[in-house]
Write a protein that holds these residues in place. Structure first.
Motif, mmCIF file in Angstrom:
data_model
loop_
_atom_site.group_PDB
_atom_site.id
_atom_site.type_symbol
_atom_site.label_atom_id
_atom_site.label_comp_id
_atom_site.label_asym_id
_atom_site.label_seq_id
_atom_site.Cartn_x
_atom_site.Cartn_y
_atom_site.Cartn_z
ATOM 1 N N TYR A 291 -0.602 12.671 1.110
ATOM 2 C CA TYR A 291 -0.732 11.390 1.999
ATOM 3 C C TYR A 291 0.377 10.338 2.330
ATOM 4 N N ILE B 170 0.686 -1.093 -0.090
ATOM 5 C CA ILE B 170 -0.028 0.023 0.031
ATOM 6 C C ILE B 170 0.938 1.326 0.128
ATOM 7 N N THR C 87 -11.394 1.577 -2.841
ATOM 8 C CA THR C 87 -11.252 2.999 -2.774
ATOM 9 C C THR C 87 -10.544 3.610 -4.178
ATOM 10 N N ARG C 88 -9.257 2.779 -4.412
ATOM 11 C CA ARG C 88 -8.164 3.414 -5.326
ATOM 12 C C ARG C 88 -9.109 3.177 -6.890
ATOM 13 N N LEU C 89 -9.645 2.009 -6.900
ATOM 14 C CA LEU C 89 -10.303 1.776 -8.153
ATOM 15 C C LEU C 89 -11.457 2.635 -8.354
ATOM 16 N N LEU D 197 -11.816 5.811 -7.292
ATOM 17 C CA LEU D 197 -11.505 7.328 -7.509
ATOM 18 C C LEU D 197 -10.645 7.246 -8.635
ATOM 19 N N TYR E 169 -8.772 -0.307 0.625
ATOM 20 C CA TYR E 169 -7.922 0.598 -0.039
ATOM 21 C C TYR E 169 -7.955 0.488 -1.541
ATOM 22 N N LEU E 170 -7.731 -0.897 -1.859
ATOM 23 C CA LEU E 170 -7.954 -1.435 -3.314
ATOM 24 C C LEU E 170 -9.208 -0.744 -4.108
ATOM 25 N N MET F 140 2.109 2.091 -3.349
ATOM 26 C CA MET F 140 1.032 2.818 -4.261
ATOM 27 C C MET F 140 0.898 4.162 -3.942
ATOM 28 N N VAL F 141 1.180 4.384 -2.812
ATOM 29 C CA VAL F 141 0.640 5.830 -2.359
ATOM 30 C C VAL F 141 1.944 6.867 -2.909
ATOM 31 N N LYS F 142 1.647 7.822 -3.744
ATOM 32 C CA LYS F 142 2.468 8.660 -4.523
ATOM 33 C C LYS F 142 2.441 10.089 -4.077
ATOM 34 N N ASP F 143 0.966 10.450 -3.397
ATOM 35 C CA ASP F 143 0.566 11.972 -3.131
ATOM 36 C C ASP F 143 1.609 12.390 -2.004
#
Length: 244
Positions: A40, A31, A240-242, A244, A237-238, A34-37
């Motif tokens: 976050y 996870i 929510t990611r899909l 958004l 998380y997956l 995968m977070v690049k912001d």
């Protein structure tokens, strides 16, 4: 000379099955990757610190201490992105995101070792299907980080006692002085690895392909609950990611 990161505490994380902690570390690391912001990414680091403090009863000071040897890596990660990416303002944001992401993932890995005994961690890897030799190699590689840092500190202190001023001079002068630290450190590292190899051979490591274990692992109800929570967070998380 090897340093153990394990801290003996009476906590929820310490009581969990090593397999659950290994799976949890792998899931949350994925996870984190995968977070690049840049907004976050720091949260991953903060939540990991808070989680280890509450669930593992590991003080923040103890957690940050294990990150100290890797500070140059984190600094290099941060300053490299503004140089690579144009405009530099965007590079700074990317540097923040990648640096905190790296710090969060690193503290997850160290948190696993701080809450799990070495023998239990290796047994957890083998129960998950990883060969014993690979599991031991991974664990030793991770444990060598604080070991090498401690050796470097000893060498630096020894050179300072001989009058070497490592902090004075410009960048090039200080870099040149560091050769007096790097060369002895390489020698000590090779010697430590050699002593480790001798210790393993004296214990007949690898003599038999079939290993036996004094204590076997058994899942408890709390382990199943923790595993369900981990998988639930991953699916959430997956999803929510899909969406958004």
């Amino acid at each position: 000379m090897m340093f153990s990161l394990y801290l003996d505490k009476n906590s929820i994380l310490h009581s969990l099955d090593p397999r659950v902690k290994i799976i949890g570390t792998a899931v949350f690391t994925a996870i984190g990757l995968m977070v690049k912001d840049p907004v976050y990414s720091p949260l991953i680091f903060v939540f990991t610190i808070i989680g280890l403090r509450i669930l593992g009863k590991i003080k923040v000071k103890e957690q940050l201490k294990v990150l100290k040897p890797l500070i140059p890596v984190f600094v290099l990660t941060f300053i490299s992105w503004p140089i690579i990416i144009d405009p530099w303002e965007r590079g700074v944001l990317v540097g923040i995101a990648y640096t905190f992401r790296l710090m969060g993932i690193t503290i997850m890995a160290f948190g696993l070792m701080m809450t799990t005994k070495q023998r239990d961690l290796i047994r957890g890897f083998t129960k998950l299907g990883l060969p014993y030799e690979i599991g031991l190699a991974v664990l030793i590689a991770l444990r060598y980080v604080p070991t090498i840092y401690a050796l470097a500190q000893n060498v630096m202190d020894a050179q300072k006692s001989r009058g070497l001023e490592l902090e004075k001079g410009n960048f090039l002068e200080r870099a040149k002085k560091m050769t007096a630290v790097i060369i002895p450190l390489l020698v000590l590292t090779i010697r430590t690895a050699h002593e480790l190899a001798i210790a393993m051979e004296s214990r007949a490591f690898g003599a038999s392909r079939k290993r036996t274990y004094l204590v076997d692992l058994k899942m408890k109800p709390i382990d199943y609950v923790a595993l369900a929570i981990i998988l639930g967070v991953a699916l959430l998380y997956l999803g929510t990611r899909l969406l958004l």
